[in-house]
Motif scaffolding. Structure first.
Motif, PDB file in Angstrom:
ATOM      1  N   ASP A 104       0.817  -1.218   0.000  1.00  0.00           N
ATOM      2  CA  ASP A 104       0.000   0.000   0.000  1.00  0.00           C
ATOM      3  C   ASP A 104       0.847   1.263   0.000  1.00  0.00           C
ATOM      4  N   PHE A 105       2.069   1.146   0.510  1.00  0.00           N
ATOM      5  CA  PHE A 105       2.954   2.314   0.585  1.00  0.00           C
ATOM      6  C   PHE A 105       4.324   1.916   0.034  1.00  0.00           C
ATOM      7  N   PRO A 106       4.475   1.957  -1.271  1.00  0.00           N
ATOM      8  CA  PRO A 106       5.713   1.475  -1.916  1.00  0.00           C
ATOM      9  C   PRO A 106       6.977   2.133  -1.381  1.00  0.00           C
ATOM     10  N   GLU A 107       6.865   3.374  -0.913  1.00  0.00           N
ATOM     11  CA  GLU A 107       8.058   4.067  -0.420  1.00  0.00           C
ATOM     12  C   GLU A 107       8.636   3.378   0.816  1.00  0.00           C
ATOM     13  N   LEU A 108       7.793   2.619   1.523  1.00  0.00           N
ATOM     14  CA  LEU A 108       8.258   1.934   2.730  1.00  0.00           C
ATOM     15  C   LEU A 108       8.875   0.573   2.436  1.00  0.00           C
ATOM     16  N   THR A 109       8.710   0.075   1.248  1.00  0.00           N
ATOM     17  CA  THR A 109       9.164  -1.283   0.933  1.00  0.00           C
ATOM     18  C   THR A 109      10.617  -1.553   1.317  1.00  0.00           C
ATOM     19  N   PRO A 110      11.581  -0.669   0.993  1.00  0.00           N
ATOM     20  CA  PRO A 110      12.981  -0.972   1.366  1.00  0.00           C
ATOM     21  C   PRO A 110      13.226  -0.979   2.870  1.00  0.00           C
ATOM     22  N   TYR A 111      12.308  -0.397   3.651  1.00  0.00           N
ATOM     23  CA  TYR A 111      12.530  -0.259   5.088  1.00  0.00           C
ATOM     24  C   TYR A 111      11.853  -1.357   5.891  1.00  0.00           C
ATOM     25  N   VAL A 112      10.723  -1.880   5.375  1.00  0.00           N
ATOM     26  CA  VAL A 112       9.943  -2.859   6.128  1.00  0.00           C
ATOM     27  C   VAL A 112      10.765  -4.100   6.441  1.00  0.00           C
ATOM     28  N   SER A 113      11.520  -4.584   5.457  1.00  0.00           N
ATOM     29  CA  SER A 113      12.298  -5.805   5.659  1.00  0.00           C
ATOM     30  C   SER A 113      13.449  -5.617   6.641  1.00  0.00           C
ATOM     31  N   ARG A 114      13.800  -4.386   6.937  1.00  0.00           N
ATOM     32  CA  ARG A 114      14.915  -4.114   7.848  1.00  0.00           C
ATOM     33  C   ARG A 114      14.452  -3.959   9.290  1.00  0.00           C
ATOM     34  N   MET A 115      13.140  -4.120   9.535  1.00  0.00           N
ATOM     35  CA  MET A 115      12.605  -3.994  10.884  1.00  0.00           C
ATOM     36  C   MET A 115      11.990  -5.329  11.309  1.00  0.00           C
ATOM     37  N   PRO A 116      12.256  -5.758  12.553  1.00  0.00           N
ATOM     38  CA  PRO A 116      11.841  -7.100  12.998  1.00  0.00           C
ATOM     39  C   PRO A 116      10.425  -7.158  13.559  1.00  0.00           C
ATOM     40  N   PHE A 117       9.472  -6.489  12.912  1.00  0.00           N
ATOM     41  CA  PHE A 117       8.121  -6.426  13.458  1.00  0.00           C
ATOM     42  C   PHE A 117       7.149  -7.195  12.563  1.00  0.00           C
ATOM     43  N   ARG A 118       6.061  -7.681  13.174  1.00  0.00           N
ATOM     44  CA  ARG A 118       5.069  -8.466  12.437  1.00  0.00           C
ATOM     45  C   ARG A 118       3.694  -7.813  12.418  1.00  0.00           C
ATOM     46  N   SER A 119       3.510  -6.787  13.255  1.00  0.00           N
ATOM     47  CA  SER A 119       2.250  -6.043  13.246  1.00  0.00           C
ATOM     48  C   SER A 119       2.504  -4.646  13.778  1.00  0.00           C
ATOM     49  N   ALA A 120       1.562  -3.756  13.498  1.00  0.00           N
ATOM     50  CA  ALA A 120       1.724  -2.361  13.931  1.00  0.00           C
ATOM     51  C   ALA A 120       0.369  -1.678  13.908  1.00  0.00           C
ATOM     52  N   CYS A 121       0.268  -0.570  14.634  1.00  0.00           N
ATOM     53  CA  CYS A 121      -0.933   0.262  14.564  1.00  0.00           C
ATOM     54  C   CYS A 121      -0.511   1.718  14.441  1.00  0.00           C
ATOM     55  N   TYR A 122      -1.171   2.421  13.542  1.00  0.00           N
ATOM     56  CA  TYR A 122      -0.898   3.835  13.272  1.00  0.00           C
ATOM     57  C   TYR A 122      -2.068   4.633  13.827  1.00  0.00           C
ATOM     58  N   LEU A 123      -1.789   5.472  14.820  1.00  0.00           N
ATOM     59  CA  LEU A 123      -2.840   6.134  15.584  1.00  0.00           C
ATOM     60  C   LEU A 123      -2.745   7.647  15.428  1.00  0.00           C
ATOM     61  N   PRO A 124      -3.815   8.324  15.052  1.00  0.00           N
ATOM     62  CA  PRO A 124      -3.798   9.793  15.049  1.00  0.00           C
ATOM     63  C   PRO A 124      -3.883  10.313  16.476  1.00  0.00           C
ATOM     64  N   LEU A 125      -3.198  11.404  16.741  1.00  0.00           N
ATOM     65  CA  LEU A 125      -3.244  12.044  18.061  1.00  0.00           C
ATOM     66  C   LEU A 125      -4.106  13.290  17.938  1.00  0.00           C
ATOM     67  N   ILE A 126      -5.315  13.197  18.447  1.00  0.00           N
ATOM     68  CA  ILE A 126      -6.299  14.265  18.279  1.00  0.00           C
ATOM     69  C   ILE A 126      -6.726  14.755  19.651  1.00  0.00           C
ATOM     70  N   ALA A 127      -6.675  16.068  19.832  1.00  0.00           N
ATOM     71  CA  ALA A 127      -7.124  16.688  21.082  1.00  0.00           C
ATOM     72  C   ALA A 127      -7.959  17.902  20.738  1.00  0.00           C
ATOM     73  N   GLN A 128      -9.186  17.931  21.249  1.00  0.00           N
ATOM     74  CA  GLN A 128     -10.123  19.028  20.989  1.00  0.00           C
ATOM     75  C   GLN A 128     -10.270  19.266  19.490  1.00  0.00           C
ATOM     76  N   ALA A 129     -10.499  18.173  18.772  1.00  0.00           N
ATOM     77  CA  ALA A 129     -10.748  18.199  17.328  1.00  0.00           C
ATOM     78  C   ALA A 129      -9.571  18.736  16.526  1.00  0.00           C
ATOM     79  N   ARG A 130      -8.392  18.759  17.123  1.00  0.00           N
ATOM     80  CA  ARG A 130      -7.192  19.222  16.418  1.00  0.00           C
ATOM     81  C   ARG A 130      -6.205  18.074  16.313  1.00  0.00           C
ATOM     82  N   ALA A 131      -5.736  17.816  15.082  1.00  0.00           N
ATOM     83  CA  ALA A 131      -4.757  16.752  14.862  1.00  0.00           C
ATOM     84  C   ALA A 131      -3.372  17.270  15.227  1.00  0.00           C
ATOM     85  N   LEU A 132      -2.842  16.773  16.344  1.00  0.00           N
ATOM     86  CA  LEU A 132      -1.520  17.210  16.801  1.00  0.00           C
ATOM     87  C   LEU A 132      -0.400  16.446  16.112  1.00  0.00           C
ATOM     88  N   GLY A 133      -0.675  15.227  15.704  1.00  0.00           N
ATOM     89  CA  GLY A 133       0.351  14.381  15.100  1.00  0.00           C
ATOM     90  C   GLY A 133      -0.114  12.950  15.105  1.00  0.00           C
TER      91      GLY A 133
END
Length: 697
Positions: free
Chosen positions: A243-272
């Motif tokens: 889904d994100f071809p730019e990450l392809t060279p990096y994924v194989s270099r990390m020893p992880f099998r799952s992940a979650c990407y979470l937005p940080l939202i406070a008072q309807a503002r996306a902080l990061g």
């Protein structure tokens, strides 16, 4: 039992039928013969057909796992030998199709009159459903406990975070990943259309350094989560590159099998956004997703508070900086270093200040002060008061007059605020310091040998209050700063902490001043590094370090200066030792004993018969004959007089010793006092000795 069988019984369901319908059977075990009778329902529970059973217990337990068989036999044996009347046990039975099931055995032990067991009667029932449900509940409870622990520990750690740096430290520091239940973490902040990674923690995550600062677009999963406001749960980390071809060279270099990407939202503002990486595969069940979303909310709230604090802090320190001098003027005959440290309390800035003021006749004024309160109003008052005091000092007024006028100025502002300060006029050419205090802490003086003194500087009421109470008296105290000595002015935030004795803070400061380097800038840095735990804990700190330029003379004509306090009994001994050591270092050890003796006589005379301390100067006079010159300066205008002591007299022999040992000696007026001097070494060519006629000492 079929419906036909029930009909044959007239529709009546007896006890045996009820047990059989609930997969419950019975057994009767004769311990004397070893034979066990089991009904059809009981055999079904154990996974046996009627034609397969021969009445032996071993045959009945054939379907049990060996470990389960040993465990059940142990339960039965313990109940029989232990004198118990019953027992109960759950055992795991393998069904014919391989499906695991659980059987519960409940039995009663019948005993003879002598207590020996001869028969066991009981039931065996299928307990698979309840055991499975119990295991599910236990697993669910265990997961809930883990999730609750993650939330509690993370919340506790972040509750102490004040700045953005504190937030990142609590997430990435020792135990940070364990608190989150993750194996890796990435934290990014959205700023001005960019996503900046501010924290990476976990094995091999340094490969993401290439993404430290990127434009906020949908080319990366974290940026997509921030822009959409929706989390992304990745069950197969290795497939992320599709889904994100730019990450392809990096994924194989990390020893992880799952992940979650979470937005940080406070008072309807996306902080990061925040990424949590896991070495284990995860399907991210509903309760796990709720937990992760809750963690994201906790981190977002902490970041929002921290960002607001940092913004307020920047505003407050910027305001404070505009109120302080932009530059410190260069001074002749000395060096000055200043430091200002703001307390970590958001907008709660203080009114601490410092200033260095050029004065007429080559003098310099130095001041540190503190306006009451910790808010922007205190900082604004400080700016006005600093400018007013600078103007009064620049007009050439005496220190007492400067503070009296500054007190009147503050009272006329009608702010209901007062201020404390220490102000001193310093003549670096002669070393004279005229100091006054207005409810402030006194200065410290570091001597050339590293000792630190706390001179008694007289003072008056705080500025503003002095005028309100009609007491604008600020008595001056004169101090002497010999070449190489250092004057240290400071505000109370440097030494005063809630719940501690201010005296211990003063002792800690004196120790830090004594152990630091002699140069003004280096000493100021040393105090900053040594006392950083005190600074920023609750109050602002202003610090000013003024050092008079050392006067070592020249290699051929070296020179030392030392100030001896009248209230310092050890100072006399230290001065004698310093004189003797200096002459040894200068290659003139033959004069050391005489010089030490005369040093003691000169200083004792001053310390006993005058008020205040004395400045000792030892120097070599290279021309025309190389001799040593001792000079002791004090503030008394009374000159010594010669006496003729009797045999029992305990004093009066000082000048006689001077006559006997010194090649020359004399007295010279010095400003408000005098200097008694003597020279040791070869006789002058004209054979003269003594500088004036005296009658007593």
């Amino acid at each position: 039992m079929t419906d036909d069988e029930l009909s044959a019984h007239g529709g009546e369901i007896g006890p045996a039928e009820r047990l059989a319908m609930n997969r419950t059977g019975s057994f009767d075990w004769d311990l004397d013969t070893g034979h066990i009778d089991v009904d059809d329902a009981g055999l079904l529970v154990f996974g046996l057909a009627a034609d397969e059973f021969d009445g032996r217990p071993a045959t009945l337990l054939r379907g049990l796992d060996p470990q389960e068989r040993v465990r059940l036999e142990g339960v039965v044996r313990h109940a029989i030998t232990g004198g118990e009347n019953s027992y109960s046990a759950h055992v795991r039975v393998e069904a014919a199709d391989g499906t695991p099931q659980w059987t519960q055995v409940q039995a009663r032990i019948l005993r003879r009159d002598d207590g020996r067991a001869h028969r066991i009667v009981g039931i065996a029932r299928d307990a698979t459903a309840e055991v499975t449900h119990s295991a599910f509940v236990m697993d669910l409870e265990k997961r809930r406990e883990v999730q609750t622990s993650i939330v509690e520990r993370t919340t506790h750690a972040l509750s102490r975070a004040v700045t953005v740096d504190d937030v990142t430290a609590s997430l990435t520091g020792p135990g940070g990943l364990a608190r989150l239940g993750a194996d890796g973490l990435c934290l990014g902040l959205a700023e001005n259309g960019s996503l900046n990674l501010i924290a990476l923690s976990g094995e091999s995550l340094e490969v993401l350094d290439d993404f430290r600062s990127r434009r906020l677009d949908r080319g990366l999963p974290l940026a997509e989560a921030v822009l959409s406001g929706r989390p992304r749960f990745v069950n197969s980390f290795q497939d992320l590159g599709r889904d994100f071809p730019e990450l392809t060279p990096y994924v194989s270099r990390m020893p992880f099998r799952s992940a979650c990407y979470l937005p940080l939202i406070a008072q309807a503002r996306a902080l990061g956004g925040m990424v949590l990486f896991y070495r284990r595969p995860s399907s991210f069940k509903a309760d796990e997703r709720n937990l992760l979303l809750g963690l994201a909310a906790i981190v977002a709230q902490s970041l929002q508070r921290a960002i607001l604090f940092d913004e307020e802090r920047e505003l407050a320190t910027g305001l404070q900086a505009t109120m302080l001098p932009r530059r410190i003027p260069q001074i002749a005959g000395g060096e000055i270093a200043v430091r200002y440290h703001a307390a970590w309390s958001g907008r709660q800035v203080g009114g601490d200040w410092y200033d260095v003021i050029p004065l007429p006749r080559g003098r310099v004024g130095v001041v540190v002060g503190d306006v009451q309160g910790h808010d922007t109003h205190a900082a604004a008052i400080m700016g006005q008061l600093r400018i007013a005091l600078r103007a009064y000092a620049g007009e050439g007024h005496a220190p007492s007059t400067v503070l009296a006028r500054a007190s009147r100025f503050l009272a006329e502002l009608d702010t209901n605020r007062f201020a404390t300060c220490t102000y001193a006029q310093v003549d670096l050419a002669g070393g004279t310091v005229r100091g006054v205090r207005a409810g402030h802490l006194g200065p410290l003086i570091r001597h050339t040998d590293g000792r630190v003194g706390r001179p008694k500087l007289r003072g008056g009421l705080p500025l503003g209050l002095a005028t309100v109470f009609g007491d604008e008296e600020f008595p001056e105290t004169r101090l002497d700063l010999v070449p190489g000595e250092t004057l240290v002015l400071y505000t109370d935030g440097l030494v005063e902490q809630p719940g501690t004795n201010i005296e211990s803070g003063l002792e800690a400061l004196a120790e830090a001043v004594s152990s630091g380097p002699p140069q003004a800038e280096a000493l100021a840095d040393h105090l900053s590094e040594t006392l950083w735990e005190r600074w920023g804990s609750g109050d602002d700190v202003a610090l000013l370090v003024l050092r008079r330029t050392p006067d070592p003379g020249t290699p051929r004509a070296p020179r030392i200066h030392q100030y001896i306090h009248q209230a310092d009994p050890q100072g006399l001994s230290d001065a004698r030792a310093a004189v003797g050591q200096a002459l040894v270092d200068w290659g003139m050890p033959e004069l050391a004993d005489d010089a030490e003796l005369l040093t003691g006589e000169l200083l004792v005379n001053v310390l006993l018969h005058t008020e205040g301390g004395a400045v000792l100067t030892l120097e070599v006079l290279p021309e025309p004959v190389r001799r040593v010159r001792l000079s002791v300066q004090d503030r008394s205008s009374a000159w010594p007089r010669r006496r003729t002591p009797g045999e029992a007299a305990t004093s009066g022999r000082g000048l006689l010793l001077m006559d006997a040992i010194a090649a020359r000696w004399g007295v010279e007026p010095r400003g408000e006092g005098k200097a008694v001097w003597c020279e040791i070494g070869p006789e002058p060519a004209d054979g003269s000795a003594g500088g004036f006629p005296v009658v007593a000492d």
